[in-house]
Scaffold this motif. Structure first.
Motif, PDB file in Angstrom:
ATOM      1  N   HIS A  21       2.434   9.379  -0.504  1.00  0.00           N
ATOM      2  CA  HIS A  21       2.265   7.926  -0.457  1.00  0.00           C
ATOM      3  C   HIS A  21       2.439   7.375   0.955  1.00  0.00           C
ATOM      4  N   VAL A  22       3.305   7.967   1.748  1.00  0.00           N
ATOM      5  CA  VAL A  22       3.409   7.564   3.157  1.00  0.00           C
ATOM      6  C   VAL A  22       2.059   7.807   3.845  1.00  0.00           C
ATOM      7  N   ALA A  23       1.434   8.944   3.563  1.00  0.00           N
ATOM      8  CA  ALA A  23       0.131   9.249   4.158  1.00  0.00           C
ATOM      9  C   ALA A  23      -0.946   8.299   3.633  1.00  0.00           C
ATOM     10  N   LEU A  24      -0.948   8.015   2.337  1.00  0.00           N
ATOM     11  CA  LEU A  24      -1.947   7.106   1.764  1.00  0.00           C
ATOM     12  C   LEU A  24      -1.823   5.699   2.348  1.00  0.00           C
ATOM     13  N   VAL A  25      -0.596   5.208   2.475  1.00  0.00           N
ATOM     14  CA  VAL A  25      -0.382   3.886   3.073  1.00  0.00           C
ATOM     15  C   VAL A  25      -0.808   3.902   4.533  1.00  0.00           C
ATOM     16  N   VAL A 124      13.034  -0.527  14.278  1.00  0.00           N
ATOM     17  CA  VAL A 124      12.629  -1.715  13.533  1.00  0.00           C
ATOM     18  C   VAL A 124      13.063  -1.606  12.082  1.00  0.00           C
ATOM     19  N   GLY A 125      13.664  -2.665  11.590  1.00  0.00           N
ATOM     20  CA  GLY A 125      14.024  -2.767  10.184  1.00  0.00           C
ATOM     21  C   GLY A 125      13.233  -3.880   9.524  1.00  0.00           C
ATOM     22  N   VAL A 126      12.799  -3.639   8.291  1.00  0.00           N
ATOM     23  CA  VAL A 126      12.074  -4.684   7.569  1.00  0.00           C
ATOM     24  C   VAL A 126      12.979  -5.412   6.592  1.00  0.00           C
ATOM     25  N   GLY A 127      14.203  -5.041   6.537  1.00  0.00           N
ATOM     26  CA  GLY A 127      15.166  -5.708   5.668  1.00  0.00           C
ATOM     27  C   GLY A 127      16.514  -5.056   5.838  1.00  0.00           C
ATOM     28  N   GLU A 133      10.808   3.964   2.277  1.00  0.00           N
ATOM     29  CA  GLU A 133      10.084   4.092   3.537  1.00  0.00           C
ATOM     30  C   GLU A 133       8.614   3.731   3.362  1.00  0.00           C
ATOM     31  N   ILE A 134       8.099   3.875   2.153  1.00  0.00           N
ATOM     32  CA  ILE A 134       6.704   3.512   1.882  1.00  0.00           C
ATOM     33  C   ILE A 134       6.521   2.005   2.060  1.00  0.00           C
ATOM     34  N   SER A 135       7.403   1.230   1.460  1.00  0.00           N
ATOM     35  CA  SER A 135       7.283  -0.230   1.580  1.00  0.00           C
ATOM     36  C   SER A 135       7.513  -0.674   3.014  1.00  0.00           C
ATOM     37  N   ALA A 136       8.461  -0.064   3.692  1.00  0.00           N
ATOM     38  CA  ALA A 136       8.734  -0.435   5.086  1.00  0.00           C
ATOM     39  C   ALA A 136       7.507  -0.172   5.966  1.00  0.00           C
ATOM     40  N   LEU A 137       6.860   0.957   5.758  1.00  0.00           N
ATOM     41  CA  LEU A 137       5.672   1.289   6.539  1.00  0.00           C
ATOM     42  C   LEU A 137       4.547   0.292   6.263  1.00  0.00           C
ATOM     43  N   ALA A 138       4.327  -0.028   4.999  1.00  0.00           N
ATOM     44  CA  ALA A 138       3.267  -0.979   4.644  1.00  0.00           C
ATOM     45  C   ALA A 138       3.519  -2.341   5.282  1.00  0.00           C
ATOM     46  N   ILE A 139       4.742  -2.805   5.210  1.00  0.00           N
ATOM     47  CA  ILE A 139       5.070  -4.112   5.796  1.00  0.00           C
ATOM     48  C   ILE A 139       4.872  -4.084   7.305  1.00  0.00           C
ATOM     49  N   LEU A 140       5.367  -3.043   7.954  1.00  0.00           N
ATOM     50  CA  LEU A 140       5.215  -2.934   9.411  1.00  0.00           C
ATOM     51  C   LEU A 140       3.739  -2.943   9.804  1.00  0.00           C
ATOM     52  N   LEU A 141       2.931  -2.093   9.170  1.00  0.00           N
ATOM     53  CA  LEU A 141       1.526  -2.001   9.538  1.00  0.00           C
ATOM     54  C   LEU A 141       0.787  -3.304   9.269  1.00  0.00           C
ATOM     55  N   ARG A 143       2.157  -6.393   9.203  1.00  0.00           N
ATOM     56  CA  ARG A 143       2.631  -7.429  10.142  1.00  0.00           C
ATOM     57  C   ARG A 143       2.015  -7.279  11.517  1.00  0.00           C
ATOM     58  N   ILE A 144       1.912  -6.039  12.018  1.00  0.00           N
ATOM     59  CA  ILE A 144       1.415  -5.893  13.387  1.00  0.00           C
ATOM     60  C   ILE A 144      -0.103  -6.058  13.470  1.00  0.00           C
ATOM     61  N   GLN A 145      -0.803  -5.916  12.339  1.00  0.00           N
ATOM     62  CA  GLN A 145      -2.263  -6.066  12.351  1.00  0.00           C
ATOM     63  C   GLN A 145      -2.733  -7.360  11.697  1.00  0.00           C
ATOM     64  N   LYS A 146      -1.810  -8.131  11.169  1.00  0.00           N
ATOM     65  CA  LYS A 146      -2.115  -9.433  10.554  1.00  0.00           C
ATOM     66  C   LYS A 146      -3.188  -9.345   9.471  1.00  0.00           C
ATOM     67  N   GLY A 147      -3.238  -8.250   8.747  1.00  0.00           N
ATOM     68  CA  GLY A 147      -4.169  -8.129   7.631  1.00  0.00           C
ATOM     69  C   GLY A 147      -5.586  -7.740   7.987  1.00  0.00           C
ATOM     70  N   VAL A 148      -5.933  -7.678   9.277  1.00  0.00           N
ATOM     71  CA  VAL A 148      -7.321  -7.361   9.643  1.00  0.00           C
ATOM     72  C   VAL A 148      -7.711  -5.931   9.266  1.00  0.00           C
ATOM     73  N   GLN A 149      -6.729  -5.063   9.046  1.00  0.00           N
ATOM     74  CA  GLN A 149      -7.037  -3.687   8.661  1.00  0.00           C
ATOM     75  C   GLN A 149      -7.762  -3.636   7.323  1.00  0.00           C
ATOM     76  N   PHE A 150      -7.640  -4.678   6.517  1.00  0.00           N
ATOM     77  CA  PHE A 150      -8.283  -4.691   5.209  1.00  0.00           C
ATOM     78  C   PHE A 150      -9.717  -5.206   5.275  1.00  0.00           C
ATOM     79  N   GLU A 151     -10.130  -5.684   6.426  1.00  0.00           N
ATOM     80  CA  GLU A 151     -11.481  -6.201   6.587  1.00  0.00           C
ATOM     81  C   GLU A 151     -12.460  -5.121   7.032  1.00  0.00           C
ATOM     82  N   LYS A 152     -11.953  -3.999   7.477  1.00  0.00           N
ATOM     83  CA  LYS A 152     -12.840  -2.958   7.996  1.00  0.00           C
ATOM     84  C   LYS A 152     -13.411  -2.113   6.855  1.00  0.00           C
ATOM     85  N   GLU A 153     -14.593  -1.598   7.105  1.00  0.00           N
ATOM     86  CA  GLU A 153     -15.249  -0.688   6.180  1.00  0.00           C
ATOM     87  C   GLU A 153     -14.854   0.744   6.558  1.00  0.00           C
TER      88      GLU A 153
END
Length: 177
Positions: A21-25, A124-127, A133-141, A143-153
């Motif tokens: 799941h760390v790899a998938l995230v 860096v701590g997210v809380g 660690e899966i949730s922490a990684l998702a939140i970090l990624l 936050r630093i990309q402001k959601g634009v990673q979901f716009e790419k194909e």
């Protein structure tokens, strides 16, 4: 921005799913590569199948020593970001992280060696409560990309989810093998 991940350690058997799941995230949230120590080789096969079906060229690379890759990436001008509940609050450092060109994010499994705190440019701590660690990684990624990673194909995808209010809609591209 280039983002790569290094997974340090794995609690045998228990962490196969967590490491997967760390790899998938990492892949879904915009990282290009993950380096892993002490893992089940089936995890790499799983991610290669995901790339083949859902597109992309995310790379899983096995390494013997985390310290070697961290030092190499520092020489290549990567900033090292260690995810830790004990680090600076993400709200206080996310703007600085966004300005960096290359990030190597360190995600631990069990207790990480003290040395990683000293090698990291950012701890860096997210809380301040226990969390995965899966949730922490998702939140970090995110936050630093402001959601634009979901716009790419993802290139070469055989399947693509079409957002819908109700139900499931998956576009399956025909392929000729």
């Amino acid at each position: 921005m280039v983002i790569e991940i290094v997974r340090i350690g794995q609690r045998l058997v228990r962490d196969d799913r967590v490491t997967t799941h760390v790899a998938l995230v990492s892949r879904a949230f915009g990282a290009q590569r993950i380096f892993m120590t002490e893992v089940n080789p089936e995890i790499k096969d799983t991610l290669e199948k995901i790339n083949k079906t859902w597109g992309g060229d995310f790379v899983v690379e096995f390494i013997d020593k985390w310290k070697t890759i961290v030092k190499k990436k520092k020489e290549e001008n990567f900033k090292i970001v260690h995810l830790s509940m004990y680090g600076e609050n993400i709200n206080d450092v996310q703007e600085n992280l966004r300005k960096e060109e290359n990030l190597l994010v360190v995600v631990g499994a069990e207790k990480v060696p003290r040395e990683i705190y000293e090698l990291a440019d950012y701890n860096v701590g997210v809380g301040s409560q226990p969390h995965s660690e899966i949730s922490a990684l998702a939140i970090l990624l995110d936050r630093i990309q402001k959601g634009v990673q979901f716009e790419k194909e993802f290139p070469n995808a055989k399947r693509k989810i079409i957002p819908t209010k109700n139900g499931k809609n998956v576009l399956v591209k025909e392929t000729r093998d």
